[in-house]
Enzyme design. Structure first.
Site, PDB file in Angstrom:
ATOM      1  N   ASN A 175       6.392  -4.185 -15.164  1.00 51.05           N
ATOM      2  CA  ASN A 175       6.179  -3.446 -13.911  1.00 51.05           C
ATOM      3  C   ASN A 175       6.157  -4.443 -12.765  1.00 51.05           C
ATOM      4  O   ASN A 175       5.458  -5.455 -12.820  1.00 51.05           O
ATOM      5  CB  ASN A 175       4.828  -2.717 -13.956  1.00 51.05           C
ATOM      6  N   GLU A 176       6.920  -4.172 -11.747  1.00 53.09           N
ATOM      7  CA  GLU A 176       6.945  -5.006 -10.536  1.00 53.09           C
ATOM      8  C   GLU A 176       6.916  -6.486 -10.907  1.00 53.09           C
ATOM      9  O   GLU A 176       6.025  -7.241 -10.476  1.00 53.09           O
ATOM     10  CB  GLU A 176       5.802  -4.619  -9.588  1.00 53.09           C
ATOM     11  N   TYR A 244       7.121   2.714  -1.329  1.00 48.81           N
ATOM     12  CA  TYR A 244       6.023   3.426  -0.680  1.00 48.81           C
ATOM     13  C   TYR A 244       6.270   3.413   0.826  1.00 48.81           C
ATOM     14  O   TYR A 244       6.691   2.400   1.382  1.00 48.81           O
ATOM     15  CB  TYR A 244       4.690   2.721  -0.945  1.00 48.81           C
ATOM     16  N   GLU A 295       7.835   4.727  -8.950  1.00 46.95           N
ATOM     17  CA  GLU A 295       6.674   4.798  -8.056  1.00 46.95           C
ATOM     18  C   GLU A 295       7.196   5.101  -6.661  1.00 46.95           C
ATOM     19  O   GLU A 295       8.000   4.333  -6.114  1.00 46.95           O
ATOM     20  CB  GLU A 295       5.884   3.482  -8.034  1.00 46.95           C
TER      21      GLU A 295
HETATM   22  O1  AHR Z   1       0.333   2.585  -7.256  1.00 44.68           O
HETATM   23  C1  AHR Z   1      -0.483   1.468  -6.963  1.00 44.68           C
HETATM   24  C2  AHR Z   1       0.219   0.149  -7.238  1.00 44.68           C
HETATM   25  O2  AHR Z   1       1.345   0.044  -6.428  1.00 44.68           O
HETATM   26  C3  AHR Z   1       0.776  -0.037  -8.631  1.00 44.68           C
HETATM   27  O3  AHR Z   1      -0.157  -0.485  -9.536  1.00 44.68           O
HETATM   28  C4  AHR Z   1       1.833  -1.063  -8.420  1.00 44.68           C
HETATM   29  O4  AHR Z   1       2.862  -0.986  -9.369  1.00 44.68           O
HETATM   30  C5  AHR Z   1       2.293  -0.829  -7.013  1.00 44.68           C
HETATM   31  O5  AHR Z   1       2.365  -2.002  -6.277  1.00 44.68           O
END
Ligand code: AHR
Length: 496
Positions: A175-176, A244, A295
């Protein structure tokens, strides 16, 4: 009046139900007091899972749920989460330095898969490739998927209450990895990916493995990763992207300019999807790298949720967030030949959530309603639309420059001889009347309309006012669809 053409011939593709997926991490109040209240709780529960949440979540037909993180995944040892709950170790949670909370491991692989089965979602596990070995991940796959009695881990799974395989098909390889997941260079990650994925693929039949892609528009990550990744090895089934949008005013306090600016940031998803896809195609990886946006959502400054910041990243969800949801899902529908899966982050008591819960209190958010209104898109054929787009001009609150935002976000699909049209009107002031013109199909006379709106875009649901933002339904003639300002409108029309 604006003409909206709905064009059935040469459709975009089938909308993978996995686009209507979700994400749940061991962070703040997502599991503890969110999804999970425990079997002995006075809160009504099904085997420890909050009953109201299970029922409401199931109703929107979640296709897939990602777990256990996020960043949490990168220090997670799956062996901590099996066996009798009373015997499980407490460990340092990845997020400990942010909220001082430890991880009690009351939720582990069995509980997660049980929750998925209760709500009808496929489990998707993000494997820890930062601090556990390929052998550890092989053992986790063995534990989840090996036939009854076939290995020591299958026997251990049976001893822990699940004789039959848990059949976890979707696995993330890290992840990331550009950040919390190892802070790697893309070339290093490409080698790590190949090492882990080769072993994972050979551990059970039918697995789908997803590689860690960029943060937002990190084109360099994709380019450098794909230069090293060996496409001939065919061990990738999806390429993850995270995006995001946020920090445009507060979650609950924002000006009109901040309202538009957030929607503009959300619209950037279209650019991310298309540019990432262009690079993927440039490396001839389109078959291995359908996009997995695992995400996405709004990330507002903290503290707006019911616990006022005690639950890390918990935030409220207003009508503005509902518009972001509608806009984003329209982008995925309109790019469904590129996007295979998408997971809103995160399910409850967190960023861009569908639910807020605290002890006996439970509500659904405006974002939840959008998922409900859009659910018939799952598995439908996305068709093209054409209309004269107008733009909204607003001042970017960060630099006072004039910027433009498309006013309408539209997607449409056909399934079971019915059309679903979903529209988000991003204008705070102007209603829109859409005159429908179908091409290659004939629409019936009536439309089942659902409208989500509130006079105030700051409106949100609370434990005291759970229906402040809730949809209304009506039946109208299908020739003209009325879309109020700052609203999400869906129209379901039978084909003749
Ligand atoms: O969703 C919160 C965080 O955001 C997650 O853990 C991460 O993958 C992202 O940076």
């Amino acid at each position: 009046m604006k003409k909206l053409y709905l064009v059935k011939p040469l459709p975009i593709g089938v909308i993978n139900p996995l686009i209507y997926g979700h994400f749940s991490e061991h962070i703040g109040g997502v599991f503890y007091d969110g999804i999970w209240v425990g079997e002995d709780s006075s809160v009504p529960n099904i085997h420890g899972f909050r009953k109201s949440l299970v029922e409401a979540f199931k109703a929107v037909r979640p296709s897939v749920l990602r777990w256990p993180g996020g960043c949490f995944a990168e220090t997670y040892d799956w062996r901590d989460g099996i066996g009798p709950r009373g015997n499980r170790p407490t460990r340092i949670n990845w997020w400990y330095q942010n909220d001082g909370r430890m991880e009690p491991n009351k939720i582990g692989t069995h509980e997660f898969v049980e929750f998925c089965r209760l709500v009808g979602a496929e489990p998707y596990i993000a494997a820890n490739i930062t601090s556990t070995t390929p052998l550890d991940i092989r053992d986790w796959i063995d534990y989840c998927n090996s036939p009854k009695g076939s290995t020591e881990y299958a026997k251990l799974r049976e001893a822990n209450g699940s004789p039959e395989p848990l059949n976890v098909k979707y696995w993330g390889v890290g992840n990331e990895c550009w950040g919390g997941g190892g802070n790697m260079e893309p070339e290093i990650y490409a080698h790590e990916y190949r090492k882990y994925a080769m072993i994972m693929r050979n551990s059970a039949p039918g697995l789908e493995l997803f590689a860690c892609g960029p943060n937002a528009n990190g084109w360099h990550w994709t380019e450098r990763f794909l230069r090293v990744f060996d496409t001939s090895s065919r061990i990738m089934n999806g390429y993850s992207v995270h995006y995001y949008c946020g920090a445009s005013g507060g979650c609950l306090d924002f000006t009109n300019e901040q309202f538009y600016h957030l929607l503009s940031k959300a619209s950037f998803m279209n650019h991310i999807v298309n540019q990432t896809w262009n690079l993927v195609c440039g490396f001839n990886c389109q078959n291995q790298c359908p996009l997995v946006v695992d995400e996405w959502g709004c990330w507002h400054p903290g503290g707006s949720g019911p616990t006022k910041g005690y639950n890390l990243f918990e935030q409220q969800s207003t009508m503005r967030d509902a518009l972001v949801t509608a806009l984003t899902l329209n982008i995925f529908n309109n790019n469904c030949e590129k996007v295979k899966m998408a997971n809103a982050a995160q399910l409850v008591n967190n960023l861009h959530c569908l639910f807020l819960a605290n002890k006996e209190n439970f509500i659904v958010t405006p974002t939840y309603h959008v998922y409900d209104m859009y659910k018939e898109h799952q598995g439908a054929t996305a068709i093209k639309t054409a209309f004269e787009q107008e733009t909204i001009t607003y001042k970017n609150p960060d630099n006072q420059r004039e910027e433009k935002l498309a006013k309408l976000s539209v997607s449409a699909s056909v399934k079971d001889d019915a059309l679903l049209l979903t529209v988000a009107n991003l204008s705070l002031t102007d209603a829109e009347d859409l005159e429908l013109e179908s091409v290659g199909m004939t629409l019936g006379n009536d439309a089942d309309i659902t409208i989500l709106r509130n006079d105030d875009v700051h409106a949100h649901n609370t434990f005291d006012a759970p229906d402040a933002v809730t949809p209304i339904q009506k039946t109208t003639k299908a020739d003209v669809i009325q879309v109020p300002p700052a609203s999400v409108v869906t129209a379901r029309i039978k084909l003749q």
